[in-house]
Design a protein around this motif. Structure first.
Motif, short mmCIF file in Angstrom:
data_model
loop_
_atom_site.label_atom_id
_atom_site.label_comp_id
_atom_site.label_asym_id
_atom_site.label_seq_id
_atom_site.Cartn_x
_atom_site.Cartn_y
_atom_site.Cartn_z
N ARG A 6 0.83 -1.20 0.00
CA ARG A 6 0.00 0.00 0.00
C ARG A 6 0.87 1.26 0.00
O ARG A 6 0.63 2.19 -0.75
CB ARG A 6 -0.91 -0.02 1.24
N ASN A 7 1.92 1.23 0.83
CA ASN A 7 2.83 2.38 0.89
C ASN A 7 3.53 2.63 -0.43
O ASN A 7 3.67 3.77 -0.86
CB ASN A 7 3.88 2.17 1.98
N TYR A 10 1.06 4.11 -2.77
CA TYR A 10 0.75 5.48 -2.38
C TYR A 10 1.88 6.42 -2.78
O TYR A 10 1.66 7.49 -3.34
CB TYR A 10 0.49 5.55 -0.87
N ASN A 11 3.13 5.99 -2.52
CA ASN A 11 4.28 6.80 -2.90
C ASN A 11 4.33 7.04 -4.41
O ASN A 11 4.69 8.12 -4.86
CB ASN A 11 5.57 6.13 -2.45
N ASP B 190 1.02 6.05 9.13
CA ASP B 190 2.22 6.30 8.34
C ASP B 190 2.15 5.48 7.05
O ASP B 190 2.15 4.25 7.08
CB ASP B 190 3.46 5.88 9.16
N TRP B 191 2.04 6.18 5.94
CA TRP B 191 1.97 5.49 4.65
C TRP B 191 3.28 5.59 3.88
O TRP B 191 3.31 5.53 2.67
CB TRP B 191 0.79 6.02 3.82
N GLY B 192 4.35 5.81 4.61
CA GLY B 192 5.66 5.68 3.99
C GLY B 192 6.18 6.87 3.20
O GLY B 192 7.09 6.72 2.40
N ILE B 193 5.64 8.05 3.44
CA ILE B 193 6.18 9.25 2.77
C ILE B 193 7.38 9.73 3.60
O ILE B 193 7.29 9.84 4.82
CB ILE B 193 5.12 10.37 2.69
N LEU B 244 -8.34 10.01 -2.06
CA LEU B 244 -8.35 8.89 -1.10
C LEU B 244 -9.78 8.59 -0.64
O LEU B 244 -10.15 7.43 -0.48
CB LEU B 244 -7.47 9.21 0.11
#
Lengths: 151, 331
Positions: A6-7, A10-11, B190-193, B244
């Motif tokens: 998912r990350n 999303y990135n 936290d979605w990894g940005i 989203l």
């Protein structure tokens, strides 16, 4: 595992969506401002040699650098250099004036923490890496030069 | 009534007074006419910007007590927060007062956090008058998170401008004003940005999470609110949030807006908009409160977000966790 996927997705989505810097106008401004700074440097150099004919070329270069560093530092102090930097980007960061700005600006900023812990400690927070890489690379080049001269 | 993450307040404390103080750039922004006090310069008569930030928070507390026609003795507790390390501005501001102090930190979501905590304390019957205060200062935040002010570098197009300003309000059961009716406390998402210059993208998933939870718990939809206001996602972040939410089958329409996106005028060159704890604090306590009192909005869902990073975590390559707390204000 699912989170990782998912990350990543999303990135990817975000990097496609972010506004991009327009390269041509940015490069153009950077190029001409950087060029003007170099022209000023050359002008100062020529002027020095004209006024002091006995000056060696190498000393003239040193004095030119001092003049440029002073001008940039002064412009930083009166709040002009960051405006130039906003407009020109790399054009005003790469020449020695940018180096001067990167030392003067933290000195001004951290004056409030005192002379030792403020100005002296923080002075090289941005320029530090430049100095380290400069010294290290000149050592490496010197070493290579010495090895070659052995033969 | 307590649901997962959401509290539906029984006593519904009222916001009986609100006060805002901002810097000159903010005063020239879109909300300029609504602020109570616009400083002539960023230093506010102090030697350093840190001291100015403190004084801003202090003035915001004094200002709101005066505006609500109360005296310092009427205040039971102060809940405040800011962006600086160890939330020094709030603690030092609280030093000037004789009431207890609770320091809270939720980065830019601090305003909602303090109001949420304050409302719950009042709802529990423990306190009568709670003052909530939040602020930030552009120059102190820049120095802590980014570069010296005079450094000639360029800001990336996704970056946002930290607001110089402080907002405060008083929650009470006695008096007139909009009511706090629901509170949803957010999880850390936290979605990894890991791009510090793209806070909007880092924070949008946190809003998504809290918003979904809030709608589910309270059985409401975006149409039940006159206005849905997020904190400081900025231009890019709010676009991402709309996407989203669309993926979840929820359409955010004309009643959705973002404080960060609306804050500055286009010619003020703030790129993706405003940010900072002072951003939604000053919009909430000026424009939104004024419009609610006028009756233009009856029910607002307010969702400020905070990026919970530090300069050290960024340098160590960590991603950016975020949190979003939601409060519902009804007139």
């Amino acid at each position: 595992m699912e989170d990782k996927k998912r990350n990543e997705a999303y990135n990817k989505y975000v990097s496609a969506k972010i506004p991009k810097t327009r390269p041509w106008p940015t490069l153009f401004n950077s190029f001409w401002v950087g060029g003007v700074i170099c022209l000023i440097g050359q002008g100062v150099n020529d002027l020095l040699l004209l006024i002091f004919p006995s000056l060696s070329e190498q000393s003239a270069w040193a004095y030119t650098l001092i003049v440029l560093i002073f001008i940039a530092s002064f412009l930083t102090g009166i709040g002009v250099y960051d405006q130039i930097g906003k407009f020109a980007g790399g054009g005003s960061i790469v020449p020695i004036t940018g180096f001067s700005n990167s030392i003067t600006s933290p000195s001004i900023e951290f004056k409030s923490e005192g002379i030792v812990y403020g100005i002296c400690v923080k002075m090289f927070t941005i320029a530090g890496p430049v100095i380290v890489f400069g010294v290290v690379s000149s050592m490496v080049v010197g070493l290579i030069y010495w090895i070659i001269s052995l033969f | 009534m307590k649901l997962v993450q959401t509290i539906i307040l029984k006593k519904q404390p009222r916001i009986i007074g609100s006060y805002t103080i901002v810097g000159p750039k903010e005063g020239n922004g879109n909300f300029g006419p609504y602020f109570d006090y616009v400083m002539k310069d960023d230093c506010f008569g102090e030697e350093t910007y840190e001291k100015a930030e403190r004084k801003m928070l202090e003035s915001a507390v004094t200002g709101v007590i005066e505006k609500a026609k109360l005296s310092v003795k009427d205040i039971d507790i102060m809940i405040a927060g800011d962006l600086l390390n160890q939330i020094v501005s709030s603690s030092y501001a609280a030093r000037a007062f004789q009431f207890p102090f609770l320091g809270v930190y939720g980065a830019c979501s601090t305003m909602a956090e303090s109001v949420a905590v304050g409302s719950v304390l009042i709802d529990g019957g423990y306190f009568d008058n709670v003052v909530c205060c939040t602020g930030s200062h552009f120059s102190t935040a820049e120095r802590q998170y980014r570069f010296p002010l005079e450094l000639g570098n360029q800001r990336p197009p996704t970056s946002q401008w930290t607001v110089t300003g402080a907002g405060s309000c008083i929650l009470s059961l006695k008096g007139e004003g909009p009511r706090v009716t629901m509170v949803t406390f957010g999880k850390v998402i936290d979605w990894g940005i890991n791009d510090v210059n793209n806070m909007g993208a880092a924070m949008a998933p946190a809003v998504r999470d809290t918003m979904l939870r809030h709608f589910k718990n309270t059985k409401t939809s975006p149409n039940d609110y006159d206005l849905i206001v997020t904190g400081d996602l900025g231009k890019l972040g709010s676009e991402i949030l709309i996407d989203l939410m669309e993926d979840e089958g929820i359409t955010l329409g004309v009643n959705y807006c973002d404080c960060g996106q609306m804050y500055f005028k286009r010619d003020q060159k703030t790129l993706c908009g405003a940010s900072g704890a002072g951003c939604c604090a000053t919009v909430f306590n000026s424009y939104l409160m004024a419009k609610m009192r006028e009756g233009q909005y009856k029910k607002i869902l307010f969702l400020p977000t905070g990026a919970l990073l530090s300069a050290t975590s960024t340098q160590q390559g960590d991603t950016i966790p975020s949190v979003c707390h939601a409060i519902v204000i009804e007139m």
